[in-house]
Design an enzyme around this catalytic site. Structure first.
Site, PDB file in Angstrom:
ATOM      1  N   LYS A  76       8.549  -2.049  -7.346  1.00 44.77           N
ATOM      2  CA  LYS A  76       6.871  -1.271  -7.423  1.00 44.77           C
ATOM      3  C   LYS A  76       7.174  -0.350  -6.361  1.00 44.77           C
ATOM      4  O   LYS A  76       7.938  -0.357  -4.736  1.00 44.77           O
ATOM      5  CB  LYS A  76       6.550  -2.840  -6.415  1.00 44.77           C
ATOM      6  CG  LYS A  76       4.922  -2.416  -6.091  1.00 44.77           C
ATOM      7  CD  LYS A  76       4.107  -2.355  -7.926  1.00 44.77           C
ATOM      8  CE  LYS A  76       2.417  -2.264  -6.200  1.00 44.77           C
ATOM      9  NZ  LYS A  76       2.293  -0.816  -6.964  1.00 44.77           N
TER      10      LYS A  76
ATOM     11  N   LYS B 252       9.838  -3.284   1.903  1.00 41.32           N
ATOM     12  CA  LYS B 252       8.820  -2.917   2.916  1.00 41.32           C
ATOM     13  C   LYS B 252       8.022  -4.316   1.932  1.00 41.32           C
ATOM     14  O   LYS B 252       7.122  -5.547   2.815  1.00 41.32           O
ATOM     15  CB  LYS B 252       8.039  -1.771   2.370  1.00 41.32           C
ATOM     16  CG  LYS B 252       6.320  -1.602   2.871  1.00 41.32           C
ATOM     17  CD  LYS B 252       5.914  -0.279   2.110  1.00 41.32           C
ATOM     18  CE  LYS B 252       6.664   0.805   2.367  1.00 41.32           C
ATOM     19  NZ  LYS B 252       6.100   2.173   2.196  1.00 41.32           N
TER      20      LYS B 252
ATOM     21  N   LYS C 216      10.934   3.218  -7.016  1.00 34.86           N
ATOM     22  CA  LYS C 216      10.124   4.713  -5.883  1.00 34.86           C
ATOM     23  C   LYS C 216      10.087   5.705  -7.713  1.00 34.86           C
ATOM     24  O   LYS C 216      11.665   5.549  -7.996  1.00 34.86           O
ATOM     25  CB  LYS C 216      10.472   5.326  -5.162  1.00 34.86           C
ATOM     26  CG  LYS C 216       9.639   5.852  -4.396  1.00 34.86           C
ATOM     27  CD  LYS C 216       8.644   5.446  -3.358  1.00 34.86           C
ATOM     28  CE  LYS C 216       7.604   6.652  -3.071  1.00 34.86           C
ATOM     29  NZ  LYS C 216       6.592   5.675  -1.839  1.00 34.86           N
TER      30      LYS C 216
ATOM     31  N   THR D  74      -3.843   1.843   3.113  1.00 42.20           N
ATOM     32  CA  THR D  74      -2.609   2.616   3.928  1.00 42.20           C
ATOM     33  C   THR D  74      -3.012   3.104   5.245  1.00 42.20           C
ATOM     34  O   THR D  74      -2.527   2.290   6.446  1.00 42.20           O
ATOM     35  CB  THR D  74      -1.545   3.797   3.459  1.00 42.20           C
ATOM     36  OG1 THR D  74      -1.314   3.438   2.602  1.00 42.20           O
ATOM     37  CG2 THR D  74      -0.429   4.064   4.374  1.00 42.20           C
TER      38      THR D  74
ATOM     39  N   ASN E   9      -4.186  11.898   2.434  1.00 44.79           N
ATOM     40  CA  ASN E   9      -4.642  10.190   2.673  1.00 44.79           C
ATOM     41  C   ASN E   9      -5.052   9.482   2.940  1.00 44.79           C
ATOM     42  O   ASN E   9      -5.599   8.933   3.713  1.00 44.79           O
ATOM     43  CB  ASN E   9      -3.895   9.914   0.964  1.00 44.79           C
ATOM     44  CG  ASN E   9      -4.234   9.564  -0.245  1.00 44.79           C
ATOM     45  OD1 ASN E   9      -5.693   9.539  -0.399  1.00 44.79           O
ATOM     46  ND2 ASN E   9      -3.756   9.684  -1.263  1.00 44.79           N
TER      47      ASN E   9
ATOM     48  N   SER F 190      -1.740  -2.339  -3.257  1.00 43.20           N
ATOM     49  CA  SER F 190      -1.820  -2.473  -4.663  1.00 43.20           C
ATOM     50  C   SER F 190      -1.679  -3.691  -5.597  1.00 43.20           C
ATOM     51  O   SER F 190      -1.467  -3.512  -6.564  1.00 43.20           O
ATOM     52  CB  SER F 190      -0.415  -1.659  -4.530  1.00 43.20           C
ATOM     53  OG  SER F 190       0.013   0.017  -4.642  1.00 43.20           O
TER      54      SER F 190
HETATM   55  P1  NAD Z   1      -0.956  13.547   0.893  1.00 42.91           P
HETATM   56  O1  NAD Z   1       0.179  14.782   0.015  1.00 42.91           O
HETATM   57  O2  NAD Z   1      -2.307  12.604   1.273  1.00 42.91           O
HETATM   58  O3  NAD Z   1      -1.337  13.926   2.665  1.00 42.91           O
HETATM   59  C1  NAD Z   1       0.447  14.145   3.188  1.00 42.91           C
HETATM   60  C2  NAD Z   1      -0.487  15.883   4.596  1.00 42.91           C
HETATM   61  O4  NAD Z   1       0.862  15.771   4.972  1.00 42.91           O
HETATM   62  C3  NAD Z   1      -1.073  16.880   4.221  1.00 42.91           C
HETATM   63  O5  NAD Z   1      -2.548  16.859   4.976  1.00 42.91           O
HETATM   64  C4  NAD Z   1       0.068  17.723   3.662  1.00 42.91           C
HETATM   65  O6  NAD Z   1      -0.822  19.006   4.155  1.00 42.91           O
HETATM   66  C5  NAD Z   1       0.775  17.003   5.389  1.00 42.91           C
HETATM   67  N1  NAD Z   1       1.691  18.090   5.289  1.00 42.91           N
HETATM   68  C6  NAD Z   1       2.622  18.096   4.496  1.00 42.91           C
HETATM   69  N2  NAD Z   1       3.730  19.187   5.199  1.00 42.91           N
HETATM   70  C7  NAD Z   1       3.907  18.823   5.934  1.00 42.91           C
HETATM   71  C8  NAD Z   1       4.947  19.584   7.079  1.00 42.91           C
HETATM   72  N3  NAD Z   1       5.812  19.574   7.265  1.00 42.91           N
HETATM   73  N4  NAD Z   1       4.098  19.340   8.600  1.00 42.91           N
HETATM   74  C9  NAD Z   1       2.748  18.575   8.824  1.00 42.91           C
HETATM   75  N5  NAD Z   1       2.183  18.427   7.940  1.00 42.91           N
HETATM   76  C10 NAD Z   1       2.799  18.378   6.561  1.00 42.91           C
HETATM   77  O7  NAD Z   1      -0.249  11.953   1.502  1.00 42.91           O
HETATM   78  P2  NAD Z   1      -0.199  10.559   1.975  1.00 42.91           P
HETATM   79  O8  NAD Z   1      -0.527   9.691   0.361  1.00 42.91           O
HETATM   80  O9  NAD Z   1      -0.926  10.861   2.816  1.00 42.91           O
HETATM   81  O10 NAD Z   1       1.041  10.413   2.338  1.00 42.91           O
HETATM   82  C11 NAD Z   1       1.836  11.215   3.751  1.00 42.91           C
HETATM   83  C12 NAD Z   1       2.713   9.516   3.903  1.00 42.91           C
HETATM   84  O11 NAD Z   1       2.181   8.702   3.825  1.00 42.91           O
HETATM   85  C13 NAD Z   1       3.975   9.847   2.699  1.00 42.91           C
HETATM   86  O12 NAD Z   1       5.279   9.719   3.938  1.00 42.91           O
HETATM   87  C14 NAD Z   1       3.920   9.021   2.170  1.00 42.91           C
HETATM   88  O13 NAD Z   1       4.687   8.782   1.291  1.00 42.91           O
HETATM   89  C15 NAD Z   1       3.399   8.399   3.418  1.00 42.91           C
HETATM   90  N6  NAD Z   1       2.236   6.781   2.935  1.00 42.91           N
HETATM   91  C16 NAD Z   1       1.438   6.793   1.850  1.00 42.91           C
HETATM   92  C17 NAD Z   1       0.947   5.574   1.293  1.00 42.91           C
HETATM   93  C18 NAD Z   1      -0.256   5.811   0.333  1.00 42.91           C
HETATM   94  O14 NAD Z   1      -0.838   4.358   0.524  1.00 42.91           O
HETATM   95  N7  NAD Z   1      -1.005   6.849   0.262  1.00 42.91           N
HETATM   96  C19 NAD Z   1       1.612   4.692   1.225  1.00 42.91           C
HETATM   97  C20 NAD Z   1       2.867   4.299   2.016  1.00 42.91           C
HETATM   98  C21 NAD Z   1       2.964   5.617   2.722  1.00 42.91           C
END
Ligand code: NAD
Length: 430
Positions: free
Chosen positions: A68, A92, A104, A188, A219, A356
């Protein structure tokens, strides 16, 4: 390879091994990914030219159930990164007691450079190349950085076309009309919020007297900012890839969100028309944000943000890792010395994979739950596992990260032992 992300990720596993009693078999088994696939995805671009993108899928482990994990679209996607993320997913899912292994995927590209049509062809092309490697009982996809519901919908549809049957359970994070779950898009952040709410009272902290800085306003980050703001926390800084904003008296998060949605950047939010709610704010860099004197720092952007080089600048008392792998192993040691308590990614951001899992269950049963039901089950699981990990941390006098790994490894080891161990064969147990 010692500077690879995977080598760094493996260190966490090695550190936790000191505190668990598991067989050599299990350790050996968990050192390597079960299967890794790299594919070339040819995409016909809008101008008629052909571009070939590199795609990856890694199934790290499937002892506790099918693989997953999300799919990431980002220029820095590589086999090392995907493998590390798959490794984290394994722990996790075990830490949250989900019946899944870890996997992944990703494609190396800058999605902002592609048109919507090109993105759809790429998403479908990715599934064409990996269709035999995935499946509802084999390996299940989900969104990650720069992938979203729409992309998950295309991927599920393409898989269904290839298999000639509707297969919603191969992908989670789908649009609601294609079998998505209520609450998945906010899961999340909601899960992280439940963990923060469960943990902060242990330190005698109340929301009103707690300041928060959040790196990444996507997100996960933007939704968590909103939840914390609603609960009365003072969110003083947020940032995205272009930079951040800081206001000592606290930001008005709904205004920042509204602004970000219309301009796609949080920088200089308050300089524009109707959202000028707070005049006294500063534009800051991401490095400034990481060094702010706040109670809670939430990295919610990408991995490797707090490293050996900048960890000493960090003044936060608590770090809740919403991003995967934002703090390196070397930085962990520095933060611990400074008395900063780090709550690890494999617990804090597990709300996404938990819902999920709920989506997968709903797809397979054909019975869909209300938002209240989803969130109630999410809260129960997040709080229960967070408390369990907290208890391990206290008992062993280890960090929450090590405790989370210990918790996960114990479950993985139990599942591996159930399949037969060296002890079982050598000592002739029947
Ligand atoms: P997303 O693409 O919606 O958002 C990412 C954000 O980070 C954006 O606002 C972007 O502008 C910003 N960003 C990118 N590069 C950057 C930098 N160098 N400095 C500062 N900000 C920066 O992604 P997301 O889904 O919110 O995921 C963010 C993190 O959370 C990731 O590490 C992801 O693996 C983790 N995560 C997300 C989920 C999920 O369900 N969305 C679940 C588990 C973990």
């Amino acid at each position: 390879m010692s500077d690879s992300l995977f080598a760094d990720a493996s260190q966490r596993f090695a550190q936790a091994l000191k505190y668990v009693q598991i067989s050599e078999d299990a350790i050996e088994h968990l050192k390597y990914p079960k299967a890794s696939l790299q594919v070339s995805i040819p995409v016909r671009m809008d101008d008629g030219s052909l571009r070939v993108f590199q795609g990856y899928r890694v199934r790290y482990d499937d002892t506790r159930g099918p693989g997953k994990g999300g799919v990431r679209f980002h220029p820095s996607v590589s086999m090392d990164e995907v493998q590390s993320l798959a490794f984290w997913m394994t722990f996790k899912c075990a830490a949250l007691n989900l019946p899944f292994g870890g996997a992944k995927g990703g494609v190396a590209l800058n999605p902002k450079e592609l048109s919507k049509f090109e993105l759809e062809r790429l998403s479908r092309g990715y599934i064409e190349e990996i269709a035999d490697f995935i499946g509802p009982d084999v390996d299940i996809l989900a969104p990650d950085v720069y992938t979203n519901q729409m992309i998950m919908g295309w991927m599920m549809d393409q898989y269904s076309v290839i298999k000639r049957k509707i297969s919603p359970a191969v992908v989670t994070g789908k649009p609601l009309t294609m079998g998505g779950s209520l609450g998945r898009d906010t899961a999340t952040a909601t899960g992280a919020f439940y963990v923060i709410e469960a943990m902060m009272p242990k330190f005698g902290r109340r929301p009103q007297e707690t300041t928060v800085a959040i790196q990444g306003f996507g997100n996960a980050g933007a939704e968590l900012a909103q939840l914390l703001w609603q609960a009365g926390y003072r969110v003083v800084a947020v940032s995205d890839s272009q930079g951040g904003i800081y206001a000592a008296q606290g930001l008005d998060i709904p205004s920042v969100r509204q602004f970000k949605e219309t301009t796609r950047s949080v920088k200089a939010v308050y300089c524009e028309g109707t959202v000028c709610n707070i005049v006294d704010h500063e534009v800051i860099t991401n490095q400034d944000l990481l060094a702010l004197d706040v109670d809670i720092l939430v990295p919610a952007a990408l991995e490797n943000q707090i490293m050996a080089e900048n960890a000493a600048n960090c003044r936060a008392k608590f770090i809740f890792e919403v991003a995967n792998g934002p703090v390196s192993a070397a930085a962990d040691a520095i933060l611990e010395q400074k008395g900063c308590q780090v709550f690890p990614d494999i617990l804090v951001n597990a709300g996404g994979v938990t819902v999920s899992y709920f989506e997968w269950v709903q797809n397979r049963s054909g019975l869909y739950w209300s938002l209240g039901e989803v969130n109630q089950r999410l809260r129960q699981r997040m709080v229960e596992e967070a408390e369990h990990i907290w208890k391990i941390a206290q008992e062993l006098a280890v960090s929450m990260r090590t405790a989370a790994y210990v918790h996960a490894i114990n479950r993985l080891a139990e599942a591996l032992a159930a399949k037969g161990t060296r002890d079982y064969y050598v000592n002739g147990h029947h």
